[in-house]
Design an enzyme around this catalytic site. Structure first.
Site, PDB file in Angstrom:
ATOM      1  N   HIS A  72       0.956  -1.315  -0.122  1.00  0.00           N
ATOM      2  CA  HIS A  72      -0.015   0.088   0.152  1.00  0.00           C
ATOM      3  C   HIS A  72       0.719   1.150  -0.035  1.00  0.00           C
ATOM      4  O   HIS A  72       1.824   1.421   1.022  1.00  0.00           O
ATOM      5  CB  HIS A  72      -1.085   0.248   1.259  1.00  0.00           C
ATOM      6  N   TYR A 201      -8.964   5.314   7.390  1.00  0.00           N
ATOM      7  CA  TYR A 201      -9.068   5.785   8.931  1.00  0.00           C
ATOM      8  C   TYR A 201     -10.083   6.722   9.140  1.00  0.00           C
ATOM      9  O   TYR A 201     -10.029   7.880   8.563  1.00  0.00           O
ATOM     10  CB  TYR A 201      -7.737   6.439   9.606  1.00  0.00           C
ATOM     11  N   PRO A 292      -3.727   0.097  18.999  1.00  0.00           N
ATOM     12  CA  PRO A 292      -3.597  -0.375  17.948  1.00  0.00           C
ATOM     13  C   PRO A 292      -3.599   0.649  16.518  1.00  0.00           C
ATOM     14  O   PRO A 292      -3.186   0.343  15.463  1.00  0.00           O
ATOM     15  CB  PRO A 292      -4.349  -1.372  17.504  1.00  0.00           C
ATOM     16  N   LYS A 296       1.607  -0.232  15.282  1.00  0.00           N
ATOM     17  CA  LYS A 296       2.826  -0.477  15.547  1.00  0.00           C
ATOM     18  C   LYS A 296       3.215  -1.554  16.469  1.00  0.00           C
ATOM     19  O   LYS A 296       4.571  -1.939  16.303  1.00  0.00           O
ATOM     20  CB  LYS A 296       3.290   0.947  16.379  1.00  0.00           C
ATOM     21  N   TYR A 383       4.210   6.406  10.128  1.00  0.00           N
ATOM     22  CA  TYR A 383       3.362   5.391   9.738  1.00  0.00           C
ATOM     23  C   TYR A 383       4.130   4.204   9.150  1.00  0.00           C
ATOM     24  O   TYR A 383       4.300   2.886   9.354  1.00  0.00           O
ATOM     25  CB  TYR A 383       2.021   5.887   8.846  1.00  0.00           C
TER      26      TYR A 383
HETATM   27  P1  FAD Z   1       2.526 -12.172  21.597  1.00  0.00           P
HETATM   28  O1  FAD Z   1       2.192 -12.136  20.073  1.00  0.00           O
HETATM   29  O2  FAD Z   1       1.313 -11.705  22.628  1.00  0.00           O
HETATM   30  O3  FAD Z   1       3.127 -13.565  21.910  1.00  0.00           O
HETATM   31  C1  FAD Z   1       3.571 -13.856  23.218  1.00  0.00           C
HETATM   32  C2  FAD Z   1       3.394 -15.513  23.593  1.00  0.00           C
HETATM   33  O4  FAD Z   1       3.905 -15.871  24.346  1.00  0.00           O
HETATM   34  C3  FAD Z   1       2.110 -15.973  23.312  1.00  0.00           C
HETATM   35  O5  FAD Z   1       1.895 -16.766  22.193  1.00  0.00           O
HETATM   36  C4  FAD Z   1       1.418 -16.373  24.658  1.00  0.00           C
HETATM   37  O6  FAD Z   1       0.624 -17.570  24.389  1.00  0.00           O
HETATM   38  C5  FAD Z   1       2.909 -16.967  25.181  1.00  0.00           C
HETATM   39  N1  FAD Z   1       3.044 -16.926  26.583  1.00  0.00           N
HETATM   40  C6  FAD Z   1       2.415 -16.077  27.307  1.00  0.00           C
HETATM   41  N2  FAD Z   1       2.794 -16.612  28.625  1.00  0.00           N
HETATM   42  C7  FAD Z   1       3.353 -17.627  28.590  1.00  0.00           C
HETATM   43  C8  FAD Z   1       4.059 -18.525  29.574  1.00  0.00           C
HETATM   44  N3  FAD Z   1       4.150 -18.358  30.771  1.00  0.00           N
HETATM   45  N4  FAD Z   1       4.629 -19.553  29.076  1.00  0.00           N
HETATM   46  C9  FAD Z   1       4.886 -19.761  27.719  1.00  0.00           C
HETATM   47  N5  FAD Z   1       4.417 -19.036  26.890  1.00  0.00           N
HETATM   48  C10 FAD Z   1       3.718 -18.150  27.324  1.00  0.00           C
HETATM   49  N6  FAD Z   1      -1.126  -4.608  16.641  1.00  0.00           N
HETATM   50  C11 FAD Z   1      -1.321  -3.942  15.665  1.00  0.00           C
HETATM   51  O7  FAD Z   1      -0.195  -3.345  15.141  1.00  0.00           O
HETATM   52  N7  FAD Z   1      -2.289  -4.008  14.911  1.00  0.00           N
HETATM   53  C12 FAD Z   1      -3.526  -4.820  15.544  1.00  0.00           C
HETATM   54  O8  FAD Z   1      -4.480  -4.675  14.719  1.00  0.00           O
HETATM   55  C13 FAD Z   1      -3.511  -5.388  16.641  1.00  0.00           C
HETATM   56  N8  FAD Z   1      -4.343  -6.246  17.235  1.00  0.00           N
HETATM   57  C14 FAD Z   1      -4.433  -6.684  18.497  1.00  0.00           C
HETATM   58  C15 FAD Z   1      -5.191  -7.516  19.051  1.00  0.00           C
HETATM   59  C16 FAD Z   1      -5.142  -8.337  20.032  1.00  0.00           C
HETATM   60  C17 FAD Z   1      -6.325  -9.124  20.655  1.00  0.00           C
HETATM   61  C18 FAD Z   1      -3.882  -8.393  20.784  1.00  0.00           C
HETATM   62  C19 FAD Z   1      -3.669  -8.962  22.056  1.00  0.00           C
HETATM   63  C20 FAD Z   1      -2.932  -7.471  20.220  1.00  0.00           C
HETATM   64  C21 FAD Z   1      -2.884  -6.726  18.929  1.00  0.00           C
HETATM   65  N9  FAD Z   1      -1.933  -6.087  18.512  1.00  0.00           N
HETATM   66  C22 FAD Z   1      -2.173  -5.298  17.400  1.00  0.00           C
HETATM   67  C23 FAD Z   1      -0.702  -6.035  18.922  1.00  0.00           C
HETATM   68  C24 FAD Z   1       0.226  -7.107  18.127  1.00  0.00           C
HETATM   69  O9  FAD Z   1      -0.519  -8.387  17.901  1.00  0.00           O
HETATM   70  C25 FAD Z   1       1.457  -7.366  18.984  1.00  0.00           C
HETATM   71  O10 FAD Z   1       1.931  -6.034  19.475  1.00  0.00           O
HETATM   72  C26 FAD Z   1       2.380  -8.577  18.798  1.00  0.00           C
HETATM   73  O11 FAD Z   1       1.325  -9.899  18.978  1.00  0.00           O
HETATM   74  C27 FAD Z   1       3.421  -8.765  19.713  1.00  0.00           C
HETATM   75  O12 FAD Z   1       4.266  -9.930  19.527  1.00  0.00           O
HETATM   76  P2  FAD Z   1       4.712 -10.659  20.808  1.00  0.00           P
HETATM   77  O13 FAD Z   1       5.432 -11.565  20.295  1.00  0.00           O
HETATM   78  O14 FAD Z   1       5.432  -9.573  21.542  1.00  0.00           O
HETATM   79  O15 FAD Z   1       3.647 -10.950  21.654  1.00  0.00           O
HETATM   80  C1  DHB Z   2      -4.595  -3.074  10.944  1.00  0.00           C
HETATM   81  C2  DHB Z   2      -4.625  -2.613  12.381  1.00  0.00           C
HETATM   82  C3  DHB Z   2      -4.293  -1.407  12.725  1.00  0.00           C
HETATM   83  O1  DHB Z   2      -4.299  -1.064  14.022  1.00  0.00           O
HETATM   84  C4  DHB Z   2      -3.971  -0.360  11.704  1.00  0.00           C
HETATM   85  O2  DHB Z   2      -3.823   0.819  12.474  1.00  0.00           O
HETATM   86  C5  DHB Z   2      -3.986  -0.822  10.606  1.00  0.00           C
HETATM   87  C6  DHB Z   2      -4.019  -2.084  10.018  1.00  0.00           C
HETATM   88  C7  DHB Z   2      -5.091  -4.363  10.423  1.00  0.00           C
HETATM   89  O3  DHB Z   2      -5.238  -5.255  11.241  1.00  0.00           O
HETATM   90  O4  DHB Z   2      -4.968  -4.582   9.119  1.00  0.00           O
END
Ligand code: FAD
Ligand code: DHB
Length: 390
Positions: A72, A201, A292, A296, A383
């Site tokens: 995009h 947005y 979100p 980021k 962005y």
């Molecule tokens: P996570 O993806 O949370 O991974 C952590 C892992 O550790 C998980 O698999 C968990 O099960 C595991 N874990 C936890 N505790 C333990 C333990 N005690 N022992 C073993 N394993 C464990 N970001 C965006 O940019 N756009 C979005 O639209 C967006 N939507 C989101 C929606 C939700 C519901 C959530 C929760 C987050 C969202 N985010 C979004 C944020 C983005 O998904 C996260 O920043 C990203 O997943 C971070 O990755 P991570 O690997 O740090 O953590």
């Molecule tokens: C998506 C999520 C976001 O928070 C955003 O700012 C843009 C895109 C997505 O899930 O595609």
């Protein structure tokens, strides 16, 4: 048992770190308390910064991203009944790519298994000890019920916001900044081609709405809702009616289709520093989360583990000072993204109980970013992302 790096969490942070370590000749064991299927299906982020795409490409992980990702060159900002386009390509020379976090996680797990990586799903009782020593210990119970103790050179806490690693750091050593917002996002995935070529947005008096997408056949939407709302109170027709009202524009049609999943996510800004305690290194959501708006979270997780892989490569070779720079190297970017996410969120969401002054200030800011090249470039630069870290 012995490994060089014990990794907790099979989200994007932990999985990518284990891959980057393998590429640097470092052995790791990754433990995850959920099942592989659960990790691969968890609906979350979808938008990758320019630098994230390049990092995944350099790491040899972009075969499917390069064919299925949707590049995009900008976004639409809609407010006061007008839709304005911001052209990131023209403003910054950079683009972003839609490729779901579920697909990144699938790609990473498949690659780790193909490379013979040690991944343990469905573990329980994960614990860490000896973090102040040169031989920290990661212990857990396997899916089969065996208790294991792994003696490591370092432990990576990639266990997300609700994980066990951050709470093991003595509270008096941490500086925590935390802000909850008075709204949440209701997110849906729908089986219908996107009604737009770029993300929309949308500022609306009823609340923010975002039209994004997953593939040419699958759309994704987010609606601002109250943080205490329950998903059961949002049947599909209520969701579509709210999207139709908020995204409406004369001459434009929002196509509807079957809703594949829906969930409500609270919004908060949270930064815990430093991101290291002895031989424990936090990365991704374990150390910081952003609202979100601006997408980021996933990009920050990727940036953290890129720095961490290089830090650990030096640490296991005996360079004990390498660890000292890790936290500061990550936190500059974390705070820039924390500010940008807060700023986008504040500009676009209706403040419950807010007065007309708040709305007019938001509209003034939206007019500024859509008419001033300097303001538009600032948004576009944040962005599309920040320069890669090494
Ligand atoms: P996570 O993806 O949370 O991974 C952590 C892992 O550790 C998980 O698999 C968990 O099960 C595991 N874990 C936890 N505790 C333990 C333990 N005690 N022992 C073993 N394993 C464990 N970001 C965006 O940019 N756009 C979005 O639209 C967006 N939507 C989101 C929606 C939700 C519901 C959530 C929760 C987050 C969202 N985010 C979004 C944020 C983005 O998904 C996260 O920043 C990203 O997943 C971070 O990755 P991570 O690997 O740090 O953590
Ligand atoms: C998506 C999520 C976001 O928070 C955003 O700012 C843009 C895109 C997505 O899930 O595609």
């Amino acid at each position: 048992m012995r490994t060089q790096v014990g990794i907790i969490g099979a989200g994007p942070a932990g999985l990518l770190l284990s891959h980057l370590l393998t590429q640097r000749g470092i052995e790791s064991v990754l433990v995850e308390n959920r099942s592989r299927a659960y990790c691969e299906a968890r609906q979350r982020a979808g938008l990758l910064e320019d630098g994230t795409v390049k990092l995944l490409r350099e790491a040899g992980l972009a075969q499917r991203l390069d064919t299925e990702g949707l590049e995009h060159g900008g976004i639409y900002l809609q407010f006061a009944g007008e839709r304005h386009h911001l052209d990131f390509r023209e403003l910054t020379g950079r683009t972003v790519t839609i490729y779901a976090q579920t697909e990144i996680v699938k790609d990473l797990i498949a690659r780790r298994l193909a490379d013979g990586g040690a991944l343990e799903f469905e573990v329980s009782g994960t614990a860490v000890a000896g973090l102040g020593t040169a031989r920290p210990v990661l212990s857990y119970t396997t899916a089969g019920g065996d208790r294991r103790e792994l003696v490591c050179d370092a432990i990576a806490g990639c266990d997300g916001f609700h994980g066990i690693c951050r709470p093991t750091i003595p509270a008096d050593l941490l500086t925590v900044r935390d802000r909850a917002y008075p709204y949440a996002w209701l997110g849906i995935t729908a089986e219908v081609p996107p009604s737009t070529d770029e993300l929309i947005y949308n500022h609306h008096r009823e609340g923010f709405a975002l039209h994004t997408m997953r593939t040419p056949q699958v759309s994704r939407f987010y609606l601002q809702v109250r943080p205490d709302e329950r998903i059961g109170d949002w049947p599909d027709d209520r969701i579509w009616a709210a999207l139709q009202r908020r995204l409406a524009l004369p001459g434009w049609e929002l196509k509807e289709g079957p809703i594949l999943d829906k969930a409500i996510t609270p919004m908060r800004s949270f930064v815990s520093a430093p991101m290291r305690y002895g031989r424990l290194f936090l990365a991704g959501d374990a150390a910081h989360i952003v609202p979100p708006t601006g997408a980021k979270g996933l990009n920050l997780a990727v940036a953290d583990v890129t720095v961490l892989a290089n830090t650990l490569a030096r640490l296991v070779q005996g360079d004990t000072q390498a660890a000292d720079g890790y936290s500061d190297a990550c936190l500059d970017r974390v705070w820039r993204a924390t500010h940008f996410s807060w700023w986008m969120t504040s500009m676009l969401h209706t403040i419950p109980g807010g007065d007309p002054m708040d709305t007019d200030l938001q509209l003034a800011q939206l007019r500024y970013v859509t008419t001033s090249r300097a303001a538009a470039t600032s948004l576009a630069e944040n962005y599309t992302g920040y320069p890669p870290l090494r």
